[in-house]
Every structure is written in structure tokens, then in C-alpha cells.
Design an enzyme around this catalytic site. Sequence first.
Site: not given
Ligand SMILES: NC(=O)c1ccc[n+]([C@@H]2O[C@H](COP(=O)([O-])OP(=O)(O)OC[C@H]3O[C@@H](n4cnc5c(N)ncnc54)[C@H](O)[C@@H]3O)[C@@H](O)[C@H]2O)c1
Length: 360
Positions: A186, A183, A83
Site C-alpha cells: 500500500k 515492498g 499501544k
Molecule cells: N500503512 C501505513 O499507514 C503504515 C504506517 C506506518 C508504517 N507502516 C509500515 O510500512 C510498511 C509497509 O506497510 P504497507 O501498509 O504498505 O504494508 P503492505 O502489507 O500493504 O505492503 C508490504 C509489501 O511488502 C512486500 N514484502 C513482504 N516481504 C518482502 C520482502 N522480503 N521483500 C520485498 N517485499 C516484501 C509484500 O508483498 C507487500 O507487497 C510496514 O512495515 C508497515 O508496518 C505502514
Amino acid sequence: MGVFVSTDDPGPAGHEQVVFCQDRQSGLKAIIGIYSTALGPALGGTRFYPYASEEAALADVLDLSRGMAYKNALAGLDLGGGKAVIWGDPDQVKSEALLRAYGRFVQSLAGRYYTACDVGTYVADMDVIARETRYVTGRSVEHGGAGDSSVLTAWGVFQGMRAAAEHVWGSPSLRGRRVGVAGLGKVGRHLTGHLVDDGAEVVATDVDPRALEWARTNHPGVALVADTAALVATDIDVYAPCALGGALNDDTVPALRARVVAGAANNQLAHPGIEKLLADRGILYAPDYVVNAGGVIQVADEIEGFNFDRAKLRATRIFDTTRQILRLADDEGVPPAVAADRLAERRMADVGRLRTIHLG
Ligand SMILES: NC(=O)c1ccc[n+]([C@@H]2O[C@H](COP(=O)([O-])OP(=O)(O)OC[C@H]3O[C@@H](n4cnc5c(N)ncnc54)[C@H](O)[C@@H]3O)[C@@H](O)[C@H]2O)c1
């Protein structure tokens, strides 16, 4: 904060390599951490973040690179764990020169480390970095990249959740189960789609009104609650944290009514010991880094030339891996988080050892 581990330390081997990179003209200050290359080149994203201090940046890169070694090992990839962090506020200092300077440092490692997106870096940044190095993935579709990784992340989370459901209720189907999604970003949105298709009842929350609007428009059957505190106190069968880290903490776990936790968020366990608290309450926790590996599976596939069907097949195997971990946890009488670590360490040792066979 030590980087070296003494030879009589019985724990993990410690990091192989930590590289400090600086280019004063562009303002680049980066640290690349390579935890292990036992299974292949280290893969992990670049986090661009305004850390409070150099110590904080170093602590984060050491932690994150170790986590990637475990995630990549259990995802069945021929990749080690690494990383990088760029220390600074991306809104203030990110520039073509800074990203390209960083790319040259990545290139200087000659393939020991592949970078990709993380917090504060995007597909477009990877395209800039790629002008200086071959060792970058997570690129735009126009450059042969795989695009949005949340599609396969959600698919993998769904598979892990199915395996956990099977472990607890005897059937992987989520039909008729109440699943709480915290949440609707995406990943949460794609996951909601899979759950609805499978016949689950979804209860969800998000702090962003646009996310709630998305749910009302696309899935009017999804029940919306005020916040995460309300969600965990709801009568749900499965809790899927899909927002930020630390979702499983001293407040949420005692209040949680679900039997299963399986979600996309990274670093769900707020501190060591929470996995024990979950087990004591009879809550089955499908480890975050196991079930959310669909994204890294996608960017890893890109290194070979992206093929969606092949990557999806590999993400589907998260079902088998989760099932194996849950069984191992039962057999060895440890929480699933501990069983997952043991399985990852076993693969790094067993497969990594093969490199000692001289190829002539
Ligand atoms: N996108 C990926 O491919 C991927 C891969 C592995 C892990 N992740 C993890 O999964 C999680 C979500 O990723 P994502 O890509 O969907 O991110 P994103 O930013 O698109 O979505 C996160 C959502 O959570 C909401 N949110 C933030 N704080 C909140 C709270 N206190 N209560 C309720 N909702 C809240 C935001 O408004 C947003 O809609 C993250 O922790 C990310 O690190 C994502």
C-alpha cells in the site's frame, strides 16, 4: 521483564500504566500499555497476534507503546504514547464478543488511551470496538473515519526523503536520483507514484507477483529486481524499505550502496548499533518513526473530525522535522536516530511540563 523502573535509573521514566484485561468467555486476553500521557491521551494501535507466551506479548506492548510516545511527540501531536496487544490468533479467536469486551476495557480507561488498527486488526474491527468505547480511531469512512492511512504515510515518507536528499546533495529534489523501493504494498505504491512524479528513477522489488504486475502496468519505467539483496547491491542513491521490520541489518548495511535511507517500514534497525554502522559507512538514515508518521497523523486527525487537507499539511511538516533532526545530529555529533530520540524527549519534557501550571 520489568515494568517498573527504579527511581535512580537515569534513563527514560518507564511506563505510566500497564493494564491486563481478560474475558474468559470470549477468550480475550489483552494488555494495554501506556508509556506516557505527558502530551495528551496515549494513542497507538491494537496488535492482534499469536504470541508464543505472555512474556512475549508484554515485551512487545512495552516496546511498541514507548515507540508511539516518541513517534507522536515528533509528529507534533498533542497525544501521548500507548499501544495494546491482544494475545491470540485472530483467524481463530476474533469475534464480535471478544472485540466488544476489549472495547469495554478501553472505555474503562476513560480516555487515557485511544486505540486504532495495527497488525491483525482492521478498520471494520475498529467499528465493532467503537460500539463499546468512544476512544477509538482509524474507523471506516461510513463512520466518519479517514480510510486508508497509507496515502499520508507515503506522502510523509516522501517528505522525509526530500529533507534527507537536501541534507546530502543540497537540493530536496529527487529528479535524476535512483531510488530503491523494497515492498510495493500500500505505502510502496503511493511512494513510487510520488517519486516518479518528481522525476526519480525507481528500482523496486516485492515477493508478491501481483505487486510486480502492478508496477509493470502502472509504471513501466520502474526497473524490477529479484529481491532485497539484489536491490541493496544495485547502484542506488536512496534506499526505501517499505516491507517488513529489520531491513537494516548486518547483511544489508555492509552491502548497501545508497547514501540515504528513508522508508516506511517500522523498526528498520535490526538491533542497537546498526545506526552507528550506517553512520560509519557515510549513509544518512532518516529515522523510520519520524518519516512514517503520516499514518498516525491521519488517525489522530480523525479524533477532531477528519479533514484531509489539514492532515496532509501536518504530514508535509515531516520535511521540516526530518531536516531539524538531521541538523541536530550534525551539531551534536550523534546518529540521526539518537538525535530524533533526544528531540522527542525534549518535547515531552518541555510541553508536558506545562501541565504543572494550575488552570484554576
Ligand atoms: N500503512 C501505513 O499507514 C503504515 C504506517 C506506518 C508504517 N507502516 C509500515 O510500512 C510498511 C509497509 O506497510 P504497507 O501498509 O504498505 O504494508 P503492505 O502489507 O500493504 O505492503 C508490504 C509489501 O511488502 C512486500 N514484502 C513482504 N516481504 C518482502 C520482502 N522480503 N521483500 C520485498 N517485499 C516484501 C509484500 O508483498 C507487500 O507487497 C510496514 O512495515 C508497515 O508496518 C505502514
